[in-house]
Design an enzyme around this catalytic site. Structure first.
Site, PDB file in Angstrom:
ATOM      1  N   MET B  14       0.859  -1.191   0.000  1.00 31.47           N
ATOM      2  CA  MET B  14       0.000   0.000   0.000  1.00 31.47           C
ATOM      3  C   MET B  14       0.893   1.238   0.000  1.00 31.47           C
ATOM      4  SD  MET B  14      -3.344   1.094   0.517  1.00 31.47           S
ATOM      5  CE  MET B  14      -4.406   0.379   1.755  1.00 31.47           C
ATOM      6  N   HIS B  15       1.552   1.479  -1.145  1.00 24.31           N
ATOM      7  CA  HIS B  15       2.444   2.629  -1.233  1.00 24.31           C
ATOM      8  C   HIS B  15       1.629   3.868  -1.616  1.00 24.31           C
ATOM      9  CE1 HIS B  15       2.713   2.708  -5.728  1.00 24.31           C
ATOM     10  NE2 HIS B  15       2.094   1.580  -5.487  1.00 24.31           N
ATOM     11  N   ALA B  16       2.314   4.983  -1.859  1.00 24.48           N
ATOM     12  CA  ALA B  16       1.616   6.261  -1.987  1.00 24.48           C
ATOM     13  C   ALA B  16       0.596   6.270  -3.128  1.00 24.48           C
ATOM     14  CB  ALA B  16       2.627   7.388  -2.172  1.00 24.48           C
ATOM     15  N   GLU B  87      -2.204  -1.398 -10.737  1.00 24.56           N
ATOM     16  CA  GLU B  87      -0.852  -0.945 -11.052  1.00 24.56           C
ATOM     17  C   GLU B  87      -0.430  -1.480 -12.414  1.00 24.56           C
ATOM     18  OE1 GLU B  87       1.905  -1.597  -7.693  1.00 24.56           O
ATOM     19  OE2 GLU B  87       0.791   0.192  -7.129  1.00 24.56           O
TER      20      GLU B  87
END
Lengths: 333, 94
Positions: B14-16, B87
């Site tokens: 759960m990156h930016a 993504e």
């Protein structure tokens, strides 16, 4: 719309001394004052006198210095005029004789016959070239009138653009009241210097003025003092005000750079949604401060995201509870 | 109240940018949304909150929604997480 202006020799004569201290005197070819300089680069006459006249570029000021005058004098009188006439076949806007030299009689005759103005200056060749190039660079710069407001916010030239009635002027007025400086309201004249530098200024008529709905035209300098306005400022940042559109995804992280294209130059831009309860002036000032930090290499969004990424990597590698303790401390702080 | 546990599947966790997509999806619903990881619970419409979860791949998070469209919200968010936050280039900077 963008346009590239030209400059008549008549205007050059009128502007020369005022702009760069270059005293110009017209001695022949006064019927050619409507000829236009099209290019800021000058041309040294040089080898075109020796028969290489094809290399004379149209629309460039021809510089006649010591070597040209001496070379011309070394030619037999019959050849002098022939050589000059060949050069004037090309669209030469004018000849500038430098260094206070006495122009050869053939040059005056040829200029008179071909309606090519012959100008004299007492400045040395090097100084004359520097000054006239600076003047032409300024006058011939590609330019465009932009609908928007240009302000100097903490030294950052910030152009606010957006649809009419969205509140550009009101936002700018807020910023002026906070001590930032107005360059131009409504119509900003932008010209491009040295390929990538954009200079914004205000048309002379509306300088220092703003139009505020409900009040009308006001003079900012009279109202807020001499430091509240400035004549011109480099355009370094654009804030585009937009009506809040619930369907549009506004920037949340600030990781991706956006640019506003003006005269072929890409300027860093933020798109700022306008909605009730949002103090636009504060938002624009904060955007400008953020941009100033970014220019100095301090990118808050990237720095925070990099730390968050590292945290995720650590969480992946290490036992979960340690990470949790770390976070608890973080949250309590 | 609707609750569902989902596992983070994308390589970067759960990156930016993932958090931004989660928040964008969550903001489209009227329900209040929370995301829990372990005993920590964050507002599902807050990017900085989600970043503080520091959830890598393989982590189980619990999506909790309460409001008129809670079932639809949980369904949409669970799917987003299961799709790896849409993504395109896993491994790209976050």
């Amino acid at each position: 719309m963008a346009y590239t202006p030209s400059l008549t020799i008549g205007a050059l004569l009128a502007r020369g001394s005022g702009f760069a201290g270059l005293e110009l005197r017209l001695v022949a070819g006064e019927h050619g004052l409507e000829r236009r300089v099209l290019h800021p680069a000058i041309q040294k006459t040089g080898l075109s006198l020796a028969g290489m006249a094809d290399f004379v570029h149209a629309g460039r000021v021809l510089i006649f210095g010591d070597s040209e005058v001496q070379y011309l004098s070394s030619l037999p009188p019959s050849a002098r005029r022939r050589t000059l006439d060949a050069i004037f076949q090309h669209d030469v806007p004018c000849v500038l004789v430098t260094n206070g030299l006495e122009p050869p009689a053939e040059l005056l005759d040829a200029g008179q016959a071909s309606n090519v103005p012959i100008l004299l200056t007492s400045a040395t060749t090097a100084a004359a070239i520097t000054k006239i190039t600076a003047l032409l660079d300024d006058r011939l710069a590609p330019r465009e009138v932009v609908h928007g407001v240009l302000l100097d916010i903490l030294g950052l030239g910030t152009l606010i653009v957006g649809d009419s009635g969205i509140g550009k002027s009101e936002c700018a007025l807020d910023l002026v009241v906070s001590g930032h400086r107005l360059v131009a309201d409504d119509a900003v004249e932008v010209r491009r210097r040295a390929e990538s530098v954009l200079i914004g200024s205000c048309p002379e008529l509306t300088r220092h003025h703003m139009e505020i709905r409900g009040i009308g035209l006001i003079n900012i300098r009279d109202m807020f003092g001499v430091a509240s306005t400035r004549r011109s400022k480099r355009v370094e940042f654009v804030v585009q005000l937009e009506r809040w559109d619930p369907g549009h995804d506004y920037e949340r992280l600030g990781l991706d750079d956006a640019f506003y294209e003006l005269l072929g130059v890409a300027i860093p831009m933020v798109r700022m949604p306008v909605a009730p309860g949002r103090n636009l002036a504060v938002l624009v000032e904060v955007a400008a401060r953020n941009q100033l930090l970014r220019v100095r290499g301090q990118h808050a969004a990237r720095a925070l995201v990099a730390r968050a990424d590292r945290r995720i990597l650590d969480a992946e590698a290490g036992p979960l509870h340690e990470d949790d303790e770390d976070d608890e401390q973080d949250l309590e702080r | 109240m609707t609750t569902r546990a989902v596992t983070i599947v994308n390589p970067l966790g759960m990156h930016a940018r993932a958090a931004a997509r989660f928040v964008r999806t969550a903001a489209a619903y009227a329900s209040t949304i929370h995301v829990a990881r372990g005993r920590r619970q964050m507002d599902g419409k807050s990017i900085m909150g989600l970043l503080l979860l520091s959830a890598p791949r393989g982590t189980e998070i619990v999506i909790v929604a309460e409001g008129p469209d809670e079932a639809a919200a949980v369904e949409a968010l669970a799917q987003l997480v299961a799709r790896g936050f849409d993504e395109e280039t896993p491994g790209a900077e976050g």
